[in-house]
Enzyme design. Structure first.
Site, PDB file in Angstrom:
ATOM      1  N   CYS A   1      -1.246   5.975   9.899  1.00 36.81           N
ATOM      2  CA  CYS A   1       0.000   5.375  10.366  1.00 36.81           C
ATOM      3  C   CYS A   1      -0.280   4.055  11.066  1.00 36.81           C
ATOM      4  O   CYS A   1      -1.141   3.979  11.932  1.00 36.81           O
ATOM      5  CB  CYS A   1       0.672   6.257  11.409  1.00 36.81           C
ATOM      6  SG  CYS A   1       1.180   7.832  10.797  1.00 36.81           S
TER       7      CYS A   1
ATOM      8  N   ASN B   1      -3.241   5.043  16.388  1.00 33.97           N
ATOM      9  CA  ASN B   1      -4.405   4.720  15.576  1.00 33.97           C
ATOM     10  C   ASN B   1      -4.903   3.314  15.878  1.00 33.97           C
ATOM     11  O   ASN B   1      -4.141   2.457  16.328  1.00 33.97           O
ATOM     12  CB  ASN B   1      -4.047   4.831  14.094  1.00 33.97           C
ATOM     13  CG  ASN B   1      -3.792   6.268  13.691  1.00 33.97           C
ATOM     14  OD1 ASN B   1      -4.573   7.152  13.992  1.00 33.97           O
ATOM     15  ND2 ASN B   1      -2.675   6.499  13.022  1.00 33.97           N
TER      16      ASN B   1
ATOM     17  N   CYS C   1       6.505  -6.582   7.658  1.00 29.62           N
ATOM     18  CA  CYS C   1       7.625  -6.125   8.485  1.00 29.62           C
ATOM     19  C   CYS C   1       7.893  -7.164   9.558  1.00 29.62           C
ATOM     20  O   CYS C   1       6.967  -7.642  10.221  1.00 29.62           O
ATOM     21  CB  CYS C   1       7.332  -4.772   9.124  1.00 29.62           C
ATOM     22  SG  CYS C   1       8.802  -4.073   9.930  1.00 29.62           S
TER      23      CYS C   1
ATOM     24  N   CYS D   1       6.656  -4.539  15.990  1.00 29.34           N
ATOM     25  CA  CYS D   1       6.184  -3.532  16.954  1.00 29.34           C
ATOM     26  C   CYS D   1       4.717  -3.807  17.283  1.00 29.34           C
ATOM     27  O   CYS D   1       3.902  -4.033  16.388  1.00 29.34           O
ATOM     28  CB  CYS D   1       6.351  -2.127  16.375  1.00 29.34           C
ATOM     29  SG  CYS D   1       8.044  -1.788  15.882  1.00 29.34           S
TER      30      CYS D   1
ATOM     31  N   CYS E   1       3.333   8.536   1.094  1.00 25.83           N
ATOM     32  CA  CYS E   1       3.897   7.614   2.077  1.00 25.83           C
ATOM     33  C   CYS E   1       4.170   6.284   1.368  1.00 25.83           C
ATOM     34  O   CYS E   1       3.258   5.660   0.835  1.00 25.83           O
ATOM     35  CB  CYS E   1       2.899   7.456   3.229  1.00 25.83           C
ATOM     36  SG  CYS E   1       3.461   6.358   4.526  1.00 25.83           S
TER      37      CYS E   1
ATOM     38  N   ASN F   1       8.977   6.355  20.361  1.00 24.03           N
ATOM     39  CA  ASN F   1       7.789   5.740  20.963  1.00 24.03           C
ATOM     40  C   ASN F   1       7.870   5.393  22.447  1.00 24.03           C
ATOM     41  O   ASN F   1       6.899   4.884  23.016  1.00 24.03           O
ATOM     42  CB  ASN F   1       7.363   4.483  20.192  1.00 24.03           C
ATOM     43  CG  ASN F   1       7.013   4.807  18.752  1.00 24.03           C
ATOM     44  OD1 ASN F   1       6.583   5.912  18.460  1.00 24.03           O
ATOM     45  ND2 ASN F   1       7.202   3.873  17.845  1.00 24.03           N
TER      46      ASN F   1
ATOM     47  N   SER G   1      11.499   6.365  14.881  1.00 20.30           N
ATOM     48  CA  SER G   1      10.304   6.042  15.660  1.00 20.30           C
ATOM     49  C   SER G   1      10.756   5.658  17.066  1.00 20.30           C
ATOM     50  O   SER G   1      11.236   4.550  17.279  1.00 20.30           O
ATOM     51  CB  SER G   1       9.551   4.873  15.010  1.00 20.30           C
ATOM     52  OG  SER G   1       9.216   5.225  13.690  1.00 20.30           O
TER      53      SER G   1
ATOM     54  N   GLU H   1      10.481  -1.829   7.113  1.00 17.22           N
ATOM     55  CA  GLU H   1      11.573  -1.081   7.750  1.00 17.22           C
ATOM     56  C   GLU H   1      12.601  -0.742   6.661  1.00 17.22           C
ATOM     57  O   GLU H   1      13.343  -1.622   6.204  1.00 17.22           O
ATOM     58  CB  GLU H   1      12.185  -1.942   8.864  1.00 17.22           C
ATOM     59  CG  GLU H   1      13.478  -1.416   9.455  1.00 17.22           C
ATOM     60  CD  GLU H   1      13.425   0.053   9.893  1.00 17.22           C
ATOM     61  OE1 GLU H   1      12.419   0.497  10.459  1.00 17.22           O
ATOM     62  OE2 GLU H   1      14.419   0.764   9.641  1.00 17.22           O
TER      63      GLU H   1
ATOM     64  N   GLU I   1       0.840  -1.184   0.000  1.00 21.59           N
ATOM     65  CA  GLU I   1       0.000   0.000   0.000  1.00 21.59           C
ATOM     66  C   GLU I   1       0.880   1.241   0.000  1.00 21.59           C
ATOM     67  O   GLU I   1       1.958   1.256   0.590  1.00 21.59           O
ATOM     68  CB  GLU I   1      -0.901  -0.009   1.235  1.00 21.59           C
ATOM     69  CG  GLU I   1      -1.791  -1.245   1.235  1.00 21.59           C
ATOM     70  CD  GLU I   1      -2.808  -1.298   2.357  1.00 21.59           C
ATOM     71  OE1 GLU I   1      -3.894  -1.819   2.115  1.00 21.59           O
ATOM     72  OE2 GLU I   1      -2.518  -0.839   3.474  1.00 21.59           O
TER      73      GLU I   1
ATOM     74  N   CYS J   1       1.688  -1.734  15.704  1.00 26.00           N
ATOM     75  CA  CYS J   1       1.685  -1.495  14.252  1.00 26.00           C
ATOM     76  C   CYS J   1       1.082  -2.676  13.502  1.00 26.00           C
ATOM     77  O   CYS J   1       1.486  -3.821  13.698  1.00 26.00           O
ATOM     78  CB  CYS J   1       3.112  -1.250  13.785  1.00 26.00           C
ATOM     79  SG  CYS J   1       3.288  -1.180  11.999  1.00 26.00           S
TER      80      CYS J   1
HETATM   81  N1  SAH Z   1       9.442   0.933   9.906  1.00 26.46           N
HETATM   82  C1  SAH Z   1       9.635   2.342   9.908  1.00 26.46           C
HETATM   83  C2  SAH Z   1       8.766   3.075   8.942  1.00 26.46           C
HETATM   84  C3  SAH Z   1       7.319   2.665   8.851  1.00 26.46           C
HETATM   85  S1  SAH Z   1       6.304   2.841  10.272  1.00 26.46           S
HETATM   86  C4  SAH Z   1       9.471   2.898  11.294  1.00 26.46           C
HETATM   87  O1  SAH Z   1       9.029   2.185  12.175  1.00 26.46           O
HETATM   88  O2  SAH Z   1       9.827   4.055  11.481  1.00 26.46           O
HETATM   89  C5  SAH Z   1       5.778   4.533  10.184  1.00 26.46           C
HETATM   90  C6  SAH Z   1       5.352   5.160  11.502  1.00 26.46           C
HETATM   91  O3  SAH Z   1       4.058   4.747  11.900  1.00 26.46           O
HETATM   92  C7  SAH Z   1       6.272   4.862  12.662  1.00 26.46           C
HETATM   93  O4  SAH Z   1       6.721   6.070  13.199  1.00 26.46           O
HETATM   94  C8  SAH Z   1       5.400   4.148  13.652  1.00 26.46           C
HETATM   95  O5  SAH Z   1       5.815   4.460  14.955  1.00 26.46           O
HETATM   96  C9  SAH Z   1       4.035   4.676  13.297  1.00 26.46           C
HETATM   97  N2  SAH Z   1       2.942   3.794  13.723  1.00 26.46           N
HETATM   98  C10 SAH Z   1       2.919   2.456  13.697  1.00 26.46           C
HETATM   99  N3  SAH Z   1       1.747   1.987  14.185  1.00 26.46           N
HETATM  100  C11 SAH Z   1       1.018   3.070  14.535  1.00 26.46           C
HETATM  101  C12 SAH Z   1      -0.295   3.251  15.096  1.00 26.46           C
HETATM  102  N4  SAH Z   1      -1.074   2.213  15.391  1.00 26.46           N
HETATM  103  N5  SAH Z   1      -0.726   4.496  15.293  1.00 26.46           N
HETATM  104  C13 SAH Z   1       0.048   5.570  14.988  1.00 26.46           C
HETATM  105  N6  SAH Z   1       1.275   5.454  14.451  1.00 26.46           N
HETATM  106  C14 SAH Z   1       1.775   4.218  14.231  1.00 26.46           C
HETATM  107 FE1  SF4 Z   2       7.857  -2.376  11.145  1.00 18.16          FE
HETATM  108 FE2  SF4 Z   2       7.902   0.284  11.508  1.00 18.16          FE
HETATM  109 FE3  SF4 Z   2       5.655  -1.123  11.922  1.00 18.16          FE
HETATM  110 FE4  SF4 Z   2       7.712  -1.367  13.608  1.00 18.16          FE
HETATM  111  S1  SF4 Z   2       6.496   0.494  13.230  1.00 18.16           S
HETATM  112  S2  SF4 Z   2       6.520  -3.067  12.762  1.00 18.16           S
HETATM  113  S3  SF4 Z   2       9.441  -1.202  12.220  1.00 18.16           S
HETATM  114  S4  SF4 Z   2       6.716  -0.870   9.987  1.00 18.16           S
END
Ligand code: SAH
Ligand code: SF4
Length: 354
Positions: A332, A290, A110, A114, A103, A216, A214, A160, A90, A117
């Site tokens: 996100c 989210n 991935c 996390c 984006c 967090n 990221s 990632e 996507e 996510c």
């Molecule tokens: N893997 C990379 C890039 C993709 S994730 C990374 O982790 O940075 C893109 C962003 O979405 C990251 O900053 C992550 O912290 C955020 N993200 C992931 N799940 C989310 C959620 N449920 N709500 C809000 N942001 C989220």
């Molecule tokens: Fe992968 Fe980024 Fe999602 Fe973590 S936040 S699972 S590194 S896409």
């Protein structure tokens, strides 16, 4: 058929030379594809017909199939693409002051796991090729009709990026190359979960693109719980890599911080975060978590605001990211590669806080 977008300028030159050795042909083809968004060689009217046929028989300008396009009420557009091997990815267009931010995904899933996510929860996948990364940019501006409508590129989609530098770096070179997509490096941001060797390698590549991390969480125990990568590269090591990262004057590293109800959103977390970032040219992007299939919830607005205020009081630039495209699961952390019938099943994604 070979994916046109996987060819470097030099490779395209060699490919063209087999049909017509004149070097200016390369510039013509690059303009049609990367400026005008033309998707058929037959429409490149300043090329000899024989050359158009030669190219059309060998290269494809449509390497992905657009399986679905969803437009949210706020103007966010989510594309679902089917790749050559059937994998789904996507990308998301986000309206931004009359222009758009795209984006981009770098993997079909991935493996970093996390908790918050959706891409991570869905599990691993494969690396995208440079051509598949670039195709997303080209499809994005084709949809908008004009390359210049696309202002910013963020590598914050599925995957990632630092685990796929082999494809990311050549793709970035094409994105920045004035003969190709001609983006200013200031308008390109690579986001990582804190994969230290990748941050160093991106710095060494000297492309001058922006770095986003990221984070967090402000302490290792919480971060390790949310992001397993922290057990390999704890916060201290990630911040050391950020300090080593070659940063142009006036630029800042973005730290993304997903605010999760009762997990990482206390005032003391905000103070801890401010202490960690002292001395780093940083800006913090706060993102209320989210909705995903996990039980984690976004922080209530009041608590999120207090968190932001504490950072600002400590002199740290902190913005709150408005969630875009939540209704079409384009926000996100909501991107994933799933069988079509389940992909947009909103019933399972109701906001628990609503
Ligand atoms: N893997 C990379 C890039 C993709 S994730 C990374 O982790 O940075 C893109 C962003 O979405 C990251 O900053 C992550 O912290 C955020 N993200 C992931 N799940 C989310 C959620 N449920 N709500 C809000 N942001 C989220
Ligand atoms: Fe992968 Fe980024 Fe999602 Fe973590 S936040 S699972 S590194 S896409």
């Amino acid at each position: 058929m070979v994916n046109f977008f996987g060819l470097s300028v030099e490779e395209l030159g060699r490919e063209l030379a087999t049909g017509d050795p004149r070097v200016f042909r390369v510039g013509q083809v690059l303009r049609w594809v990367y400026r005008m968004g033309i998707d058929e060689f037959s429409e490149m009217t300043d090329l000899p017909v024989g050359l158009r046929e030669h190219l059309g028989a060998r290269l494809t300008l449509n390497p992905m199939k657009t399986e679905d396009t969803r437009v949210a009420g706020d103007g966010t557009v989510k594309f679902l693409y089917a790749l050559e091997d059937g994998a789904g990815i996507e990308s998301v267009l986000i309206p931004d002051d009359g222009h758009f931010t795209l984006c981009i995904s770098t993997q079909t899933g991935c493996s970093m796991g996390c908790l918050f996510c959706e891409t991570g929860r869905a599990g691993g996948g494969r690396n995208l090729t440079a051509g598949e990364i670039l195709s997303q940019v080209v499809y994005g501006f084709r949809y908008l009709g004009e390359r210049l409508m696309l202002r910013n590129l963020v590598f914050m989609g599925m995957g990632e990026p630092m685990k796929n530098l082999g494809a990311l770096l050549p793709a970035l070179e094409m994105i920045l190359d004035q003969r190709v997509l001609d983006f200013s490096p200031r308008r390109v941001t690579v986001s990582t979960c804190g994969w230290v060797p990748g941050i160093d390698a991106l710095g060494r590549a000297g492309l001058d693109v922006n770095l986003a991390v990221s984070l967090n969480a402000a302490d290792d125990a919480t971060r390790s719980r949310l992001m397993p990568v922290n057990r390999t590269y704890p916060i201290g090591q990630v911040l050391d890599a950020v300090r080593r990262f070659p940063l142009k004057k006036g630029r800042r590293v973005t730290f993304e911080y997903v605010l999760i109800d009762g997990v990482n959103d206390r005032p003391r977390d905000a103070r801890g975060l401010a202490a960690l970032l002292a001395g780093i040219p940083a800006k913090v992007n706060l993102i209320p978590c989210n909705t995903t299939t996990s039980s984690l919830k976004g922080s209530p607005e009041g608590r999120a605001r207090i968190f932001q205020e504490i950072l600002v009081e400590k002199g740290i630039v902190a913005t709150m990211r408005a969630s875009r495209g939540d209704e079409i699961m384009a926000a996100c952390g909501q991107l994933k590669n799933q069988p079509t019938e389940k992909r947009y099943d909103r019933k399972n994604h109701k906001r628990e806080t609503a």
